[in-house]
Design a protein around this motif. Sequence first.
Motif, PDB file in Angstrom:
ATOM      1  N   GLU A  82       0.911  -1.251   0.048  1.00  0.00           N
ATOM      2  CA  GLU A  82       0.050   0.051   0.014  1.00  0.00           C
ATOM      3  C   GLU A  82       0.969   1.274  -0.088  1.00  0.00           C
ATOM      4  O   GLU A  82       2.021   1.196   0.390  1.00  0.00           O
ATOM      5  N   PRO A  83       0.373   2.368  -0.418  1.00  0.00           N
ATOM      6  CA  PRO A  83       1.170   3.632  -0.371  1.00  0.00           C
ATOM      7  C   PRO A  83       1.573   3.929   0.885  1.00  0.00           C
ATOM      8  O   PRO A  83       0.568   3.376   2.065  1.00  0.00           O
ATOM      9  N   VAL A  84       2.314   4.514   1.383  1.00  0.00           N
ATOM     10  CA  VAL A  84       2.808   5.041   2.864  1.00  0.00           C
ATOM     11  C   VAL A  84       1.526   5.823   3.288  1.00  0.00           C
ATOM     12  O   VAL A  84       0.882   6.687   2.425  1.00  0.00           O
ATOM     13  N   PRO A  85       1.031   5.674   4.484  1.00  0.00           N
ATOM     14  CA  PRO A  85      -0.109   6.724   4.864  1.00  0.00           C
ATOM     15  C   PRO A  85       0.413   8.287   4.802  1.00  0.00           C
ATOM     16  O   PRO A  85       1.626   8.364   5.121  1.00  0.00           O
ATOM     17  N   THR A  86      -0.528   9.108   4.760  1.00  0.00           N
ATOM     18  CA  THR A  86      -0.300  10.422   4.560  1.00  0.00           C
ATOM     19  C   THR A  86      -0.033  11.227   5.766  1.00  0.00           C
ATOM     20  O   THR A  86       0.388  12.260   5.913  1.00  0.00           O
TER      21      THR A  86
END
Length: 340
Positions: A40-44
Amino acid sequence: MIVILGPFALTGCTRSAEPPSLPPGGVYDHGAVGENSRAEPVPTDGTAASVTRPLTAAGWFCAQVRANADGRALWCRIGHRDQADTVHPQVAQFLLDHDDRLAWAWFPSTEQPADQRRGDHVADAAASALAAIWSDAGGRVRQEIDDFDRVLRNRLVGRRDEIPRTGWRDKHADYSYSAIDGLVVTAQDDSVRRWPFGAEHYATTMSSAVDDLRAGGYDCAYPPQESCNRPRSNGYFRVTLRDDQIVSARFGIGSRIESGRQRHLLSEEFPHGLTFLTEAVRGPVTERIEQARRSGTGFAGIVAGTVVIIDASRGAVGGDDFAAYFDIQIGAPLAATLPV
């Protein structure tokens, strides 16, 4: 004569008794505990965003590559190109606990271009990432690494049976640095006992894939070898494993575009397709690789929940025709394991 600086030859450091092992003892000796291997993309927001933001701003690719009930593993990577267009990969690994605290990090040493000192890239990455969550840690990291490398260059003392290393401790973590391992950071309040190890979302097993690799001309002796070679095309196929489960795969493959057509088909190396990947991701990952081969360009990103890295070395051919070689990585190895 090779002279090695002993681990206690550097001064001015508060040292731990022993350097940390890679991986730390027992962290993978457990059954599945809610394993999730979908990238998953790294959390913002939160700690994950903080430690990776300085890296992505500098051109790195970062992703959350796996998680379980106890923690989350982040993997970051950049490819440094030298004047000969050779890619020198550099990675950073982070482990966060379920309360979003940094528990562990590793900035491995990697082969550097000729114009770089060995510790420069490690210091740059580690200092910027750690300072984002521990404001007083970044400067200390850079100073310790710079001092170590300077002494290692200038002081020819030592014992041949020891790896030169240094270490220090602050209120946040224990730090261990060597020219071999790079920088390992273990937080003082490390609370992740069971590290995530999943790969089932995107990868099959080596025993189920090895016959298809042999059918494509790869010389494979598995078990025990985890590396296959394809002499007729200077190709290779290497995996990292947990038991028989493939965790990451790297392979090299060529491309030759002439008159707008692909003259080197993927089926030459993989006549049955990329069967080391699960059916859920095989099609999208294959198409992403083919896009790179048609355009002669690289890629770093997430495809169908799978980390895909493509390094392209394209020949200097004008017009629409070109030949290129691609080093491709699918999936990320387990944290604190080699190769990175």
